[in-house]
Motif scaffolding. Structure first.
Motif, PDB file in Angstrom:
ATOM      1  N   ILE A   1       0.830  -1.207   0.000  1.00  0.00           N
ATOM      2  CA  ILE A   1       0.000   0.000   0.000  1.00  0.00           C
ATOM      3  C   ILE A   1       0.865   1.257   0.000  1.00  0.00           C
ATOM      4  N   CYS A   2       1.922   1.266   0.804  1.00  0.00           N
ATOM      5  CA  CYS A   2       2.819   2.429   0.821  1.00  0.00           C
ATOM      6  C   CYS A   2       3.449   2.656  -0.547  1.00  0.00           C
ATOM      7  N   SER A   3       3.850   1.569  -1.207  1.00  0.00           N
ATOM      8  CA  SER A   3       4.475   1.698  -2.517  1.00  0.00           C
ATOM      9  C   SER A   3       3.492   2.231  -3.544  1.00  0.00           C
ATOM     10  N   VAL A   4       2.265   1.724  -3.523  1.00  0.00           N
ATOM     11  CA  VAL A   4       1.252   2.169  -4.493  1.00  0.00           C
ATOM     12  C   VAL A   4       0.894   3.639  -4.260  1.00  0.00           C
ATOM     13  N   ILE A   5       0.613   3.998  -3.009  1.00  0.00           N
ATOM     14  CA  ILE A   5       0.244   5.384  -2.712  1.00  0.00           C
ATOM     15  C   ILE A   5       1.421   6.321  -2.976  1.00  0.00           C
ATOM     16  N   GLY A   6       2.619   5.904  -2.561  1.00  0.00           N
ATOM     17  CA  GLY A   6       3.795   6.742  -2.781  1.00  0.00           C
ATOM     18  C   GLY A   6       4.068   6.979  -4.251  1.00  0.00           C
ATOM     19  N   LEU A   7       3.936   5.918  -5.060  1.00  0.00           N
ATOM     20  CA  LEU A   7       4.153   6.072  -6.496  1.00  0.00           C
ATOM     21  C   LEU A   7       3.092   6.952  -7.122  1.00  0.00           C
ATOM     22  N   PHE A   8       1.839   6.771  -6.731  1.00  0.00           N
ATOM     23  CA  PHE A   8       0.755   7.584  -7.273  1.00  0.00           C
ATOM     24  C   PHE A   8       0.962   9.067  -6.949  1.00  0.00           C
ATOM     25  N   LEU A   9       1.285   9.376  -5.701  1.00  0.00           N
ATOM     26  CA  LEU A   9       1.512  10.765  -5.315  1.00  0.00           C
ATOM     27  C   LEU A   9       2.718  11.354  -6.036  1.00  0.00           C
TER      28      LEU A   9
END
Length: 292
Positions: free
Chosen positions: A82-90
């Motif tokens: 989740i951190c990777s997905v949200i971090g990449l999206f942001l």
């Protein structure tokens, strides 16, 4: 070699020597001491009666330990993904040179400036059904709203995931944003000239070029997940029951509460082995890439 050049060469070593010896003693020395205790029958106080790997066999026979390991697997996998997905999206959103980027970046990064104790306490209040989100929504008139995960044994571990993701996603965003800004603009322009859309450019060109950043993010998040202690203690205390127990809280409870120092030390060594299993391949890949 004259005295001046000799002093210039010796001075940095003299300055660094105290820090080196302090780290050698209080980090690596105590790691070695913990490994020693894991091979003894230490209880409340250290004992030097060697029992070999008996503590490790006892440890892996404990349902409490298996519960901590299963919770770590759930927490670490969701936390990293989740951190990777949200971090990449942001990071991708900010990479579009949007207006107010300089204002948004500190907002996303701010949670990482807080300690995990503060984060755990704040989210404990927010998720408490009696004073937090559920109570507020019911006061506002939505009386059918219920969100009591923090009190539910089956869902409490996901509250820890939510709090940890909130704190770390901004830091991962900063890592990904640095990686995106490091991509050669000429490659992006060439893709645009060839008619590639923005989505295709990111999916086929930019993101594959960021594999080292993904690896670094994975190492950082996995390391934080394995040694998670303060967040769990502040948010749930390992409960309800043992629903959110993780290896770090298990180690503390068996060492200082249940007076099973040998078993607690063996769990600490296993946690160290988990971290080594992540760090060593990462260092090998970095050194190998540097030689290339």
């Amino acid at each position: 070699m004259n005295s001046r050049s000799w002093l210039q060469e010796l001075l940095p070593k003299l300055v660094l020597a105290p820090s080196f010896f302090i780290i050698l003693i209080f980090v690596y020395g105590f790691i070695a001491y913990t490994g020693l205790l894991s091979l003894t029958d230490s209880k409340m106080l250290p004992s030097y009666n060697f029992v070999g790997l008996e503590n490790y066999s006892k440890l892996w026979a404990l349902p409490h330990w298996w519960r901590a390991i299963s919770n770590l697997a759930i927490f670490a996998s969701l936390y990293i993904i989740i951190c990777s997905v949200i971090g990449l999206f942001l990071a991708i959103m900010l990479d579009q040179k949007i207006r107010g980027e300089g204002f948004l970046r500190p907002i996303y990064l701010y949670p990482m400036a807080l300690s995990f104790i503060v984060t755990g306490t704040a989210w404990k209040w927010f998720l408490d059904p009696g004073i937090g989100l559920e109570h507020t929504m019911q006061v506002w008139g939505w009386e059918s709203f219920h969100f009591n995960w923090i009190k539910d044994r089956n869902y409490a571990i996901y509250c820890v995931v939510i709090a940890a993701v909130w704190q770390s996603s901004g830091f991962i965003m900063a890592m990904f944003l640095a990686g995106l800004r490091g991509v050669d603009n000429e490659i992006i322009k060439a893709a645009q000239i060839d008619g590639a859309s923005t989505f295709t450019t990111y999916r086929r060109i930019i993101i594959p070029m960021m594999r080292p950043v993904f690896l670094s993010a994975f190492v950082v998040l996995a390391h934080l997940a394995i040694k998670a202690y303060d967040l769990v203690v502040a948010l749930t205390g390992g409960g309800p029951g043992q629903a959110t127990e993780v290896p770090a809280t298990f180690m503390y409870s068996y060492t200082f509460t249940r007076n099973q120092m040998g078993i607690g030390a063996s769990s600490a060594i296993i946690m160290l082995a988990m971290i080594f299993s992540i760090i060593i391949p990462y260092l090998y890949a970095e050194i190998r890439g540097g030689k290339r």
